[in-house]
Scaffold this active site. Structure first.
Site, PDB file in Angstrom:
ATOM      1  N   GLY A  83     -58.307 -26.905  39.476  1.00 16.70           N
ATOM      2  CA  GLY A  83     -58.552 -28.265  39.003  1.00 16.70           C
ATOM      3  C   GLY A  83     -58.919 -29.098  40.224  1.00 16.70           C
TER       4      GLY A  83
ATOM      5  N   ARG B 105     -62.646 -22.874  48.272  1.00 13.98           N
ATOM      6  CA  ARG B 105     -63.463 -23.161  47.076  1.00 13.98           C
ATOM      7  C   ARG B 105     -64.652 -23.961  47.582  1.00 13.98           C
ATOM      8  NH1 ARG B 105     -61.201 -23.894  41.014  1.00 13.98           N
ATOM      9  NH2 ARG B 105     -63.071 -23.005  40.178  1.00 13.98           N
TER      10      ARG B 105
ATOM     11  N   CYS C  47     -61.386 -27.233  28.949  1.00 14.74           N
ATOM     12  CA  CYS C  47     -60.716 -26.748  30.153  1.00 14.74           C
ATOM     13  C   CYS C  47     -59.355 -27.436  30.320  1.00 14.74           C
ATOM     14  CB  CYS C  47     -61.621 -26.935  31.371  1.00 14.74           C
ATOM     15  SG  CYS C  47     -61.078 -26.006  32.813  1.00 14.74           S
TER      16      CYS C  47
ATOM     17  N   ASP D 158     -65.669 -32.123  37.936  1.00 11.94           N
ATOM     18  CA  ASP D 158     -65.521 -31.489  39.249  1.00 11.94           C
ATOM     19  C   ASP D 158     -66.323 -32.258  40.265  1.00 11.94           C
ATOM     20  OD1 ASP D 158     -64.420 -28.956  37.760  1.00 11.94           O
ATOM     21  OD2 ASP D 158     -64.074 -28.803  39.921  1.00 11.94           O
TER      22      ASP D 158
ATOM     23  N   LYS E 270     -64.613 -37.639  43.434  1.00 14.35           N
ATOM     24  CA  LYS E 270     -65.395 -36.506  42.934  1.00 14.35           C
ATOM     25  C   LYS E 270     -66.888 -36.821  42.967  1.00 14.35           C
ATOM     26  CE  LYS E 270     -61.520 -34.955  40.274  1.00 14.35           C
ATOM     27  NZ  LYS E 270     -60.895 -35.017  38.955  1.00 14.35           N
TER      28      LYS E 270
HETATM   29  C1  RUB Z   1     -61.322 -27.171  36.206  1.00 14.61           C
HETATM   30  C2  RUB Z   1     -62.242 -28.183  35.618  1.00 14.61           C
HETATM   31  C3  RUB Z   1     -61.679 -29.547  35.375  1.00 14.61           C
HETATM   32  C4  RUB Z   1     -61.989 -30.415  36.581  1.00 14.61           C
HETATM   33  C5  RUB Z   1     -61.251 -31.750  36.544  1.00 14.61           C
HETATM   34  O1  RUB Z   1     -62.004 -26.022  36.660  1.00 14.61           O
HETATM   35  O2  RUB Z   1     -63.417 -27.965  35.423  1.00 14.61           O
HETATM   36  O3  RUB Z   1     -62.274 -30.141  34.255  1.00 14.61           O
HETATM   37  O4  RUB Z   1     -61.634 -29.740  37.767  1.00 14.61           O
HETATM   38  O5  RUB Z   1     -59.870 -31.518  36.653  1.00 14.61           O
HETATM   39  P1  RUB Z   1     -61.173 -24.875  37.449  1.00 14.61           P
HETATM   40  P2  RUB Z   1     -58.879 -32.678  37.174  1.00 14.61           P
HETATM   41  O6  RUB Z   1     -60.040 -24.473  36.562  1.00 14.61           O
HETATM   42  O7  RUB Z   1     -62.185 -23.793  37.651  1.00 14.61           O
HETATM   43  O8  RUB Z   1     -60.695 -25.466  38.751  1.00 14.61           O
HETATM   44  O9  RUB Z   1     -59.097 -33.854  36.264  1.00 14.61           O
HETATM   45  O10 RUB Z   1     -57.504 -32.076  37.029  1.00 14.61           O
HETATM   46  O11 RUB Z   1     -59.222 -32.984  38.598  1.00 14.61           O
END
Ligand code: RUB
Length: 306
Positions: free
Chosen positions: A17, A59, A125, A194, A230
């Site tokens: 995330g 990453r 997700c 992301d 982001k």
């Molecule tokens: C996670 C994903 C989430 C974003 C936002 O992908 O796509 O929608 O990272 O998350 P992965 P947050 O599981 O491959 O990391 O709001 O928690 O930052």
């Protein structure tokens, strides 16, 4: 957690995330500074740079991680002693993590105003920012239900449904290919981010663009929940966002596959700004077209250091 443990946890997706990996990167650098015992600046800076590169490599396409790490290392190169550098890193990391968590809370409060009784929400997700909106609305006593996609291959949707069920939210798990079919029952989509590009496109978990297209077709509102770190400064200079590709084993999961079969496992996809009704950030609800101005005003320093 130390740098190596953090890096392995990010590589293995134990920490995942965009927000969580950014905070983990900042904390790992803070841990490094706190536990460094030498007093000579040159070797300290060398080890620090190695730690930075290891973290960024865990990453490599994640802009949140890049921004978290660079915010933590801001102005460290101007320090005259190891002590001064250590203090700065620790306080930068603390500030980044505090602001990052504060942003998720603010996004939750602002986004919750967009949820009304009777809404049927779809999420994809597992996004802390999107779930902050949903949980805040629920805590305010609003009555609605939620669909969450499974999000193959890692099935982060399982985390989402369990997290929402624990709060007492009416939650239904669907497989990714059911998105267009359930969209006719959905009133609002909330997803995380992301990366957001300078021209307002969203890069998020693979399949997000399918939600956006299906929402557009069904005239359903599509909201993106994103902290401003982001926003990708690199895209301002014309760089394309590199879409992470992960191991093929994640897709086949032990299935008996003919060795001649090729497997493609992109982790994220891109949703053009024209499919996004609003981006909910800690500085307010904005249109995809206003990302550029916020990027320049908020990340100006970081951009100049690049
Ligand atoms: C996670 C994903 C989430 C974003 C936002 O992908 O796509 O929608 O990272 O998350 P992965 P947050 O599981 O491959 O990391 O709001 O928690 O930052």
């Amino acid at each position: 957690m130390d740098v190596d443990t953090t890096v392995s946890a990010i590589v293995s997706m134990e920490i995942r995330g965009a927000g969580k990996i950014a905070r983990a990167g900042a904390s790992a650098l803070s841990y490094f500074a706190e536990n460094y015992s030498g007093t000579d600046l040159a070797p300290f800076m060398k080890e620090l740079n190695d730690a930075r590169d290891k973290i960024l490599g865990s990453r490599p396409t994640a802009v949140s991680l890049w921004n978290g790490v660079h915010s933590t290392l801001k102005d460290v190169d101007t320090c005259a002693s190891v002590e001064e550098a250590k203090e700065l890193i620790i306080s930068n990391a603390e500030r980044f993590n505090k602001e990052s968590l504060g942003a998720v809370k603010l996004i939750g409060e602002m986004g919750a105003k967009r949820i009304q009784d009777g809404d049927v929400i779809l999420t994809h997700c597992n996004s802390s920012a999107a779930l902050s909106v949903i949980k805040t609305a629920h805590a305010q006593g609003k009555k609605f239900r939620v669909y969450a996609t499974e999000s193959r291959p890692w099935r982060q949707g399982i985390l989402t449904v369990n997290e929402l069920a624990k709060e007492g939210i009416d939650i239904t798990l669907i497989i990714d290919s059911a998105v267009r079919s359930v969209m006719k029952h959905v009133t609002k989509v909330f997803v995380g981010a992301d990366t957001i590009t300078s021209h307002g496109s969203l890069i998020n978990k693979i399949g997000t663009s399918q939600l956006a297209l299906a929402a557009n077709e069904a005239r359903v509102q599509f909201y993106v929940c994103s902290e401003t770190y982001k926003f990708s400064p690199m895209t301002l200079y014309g760089d394309m966002v590199t879409i992470e590709e992960r191991d093929q084993d994640e897709v086949v999961m032990g299935a008996d596959i003919d060795g001649r079969v090729k497997i493609f496992n992109p982790v994220f996809d891109s949703t053009p700004g024209k499919y996004i009704d609003a981006i909910i950030t800690e500085v307010g609800l904005i249109s995809p077209g206003s990302v550029y101005n916020i990027m320049v005003s908020k990340l100006g320093n970081v951009i100049l250091q690049n």
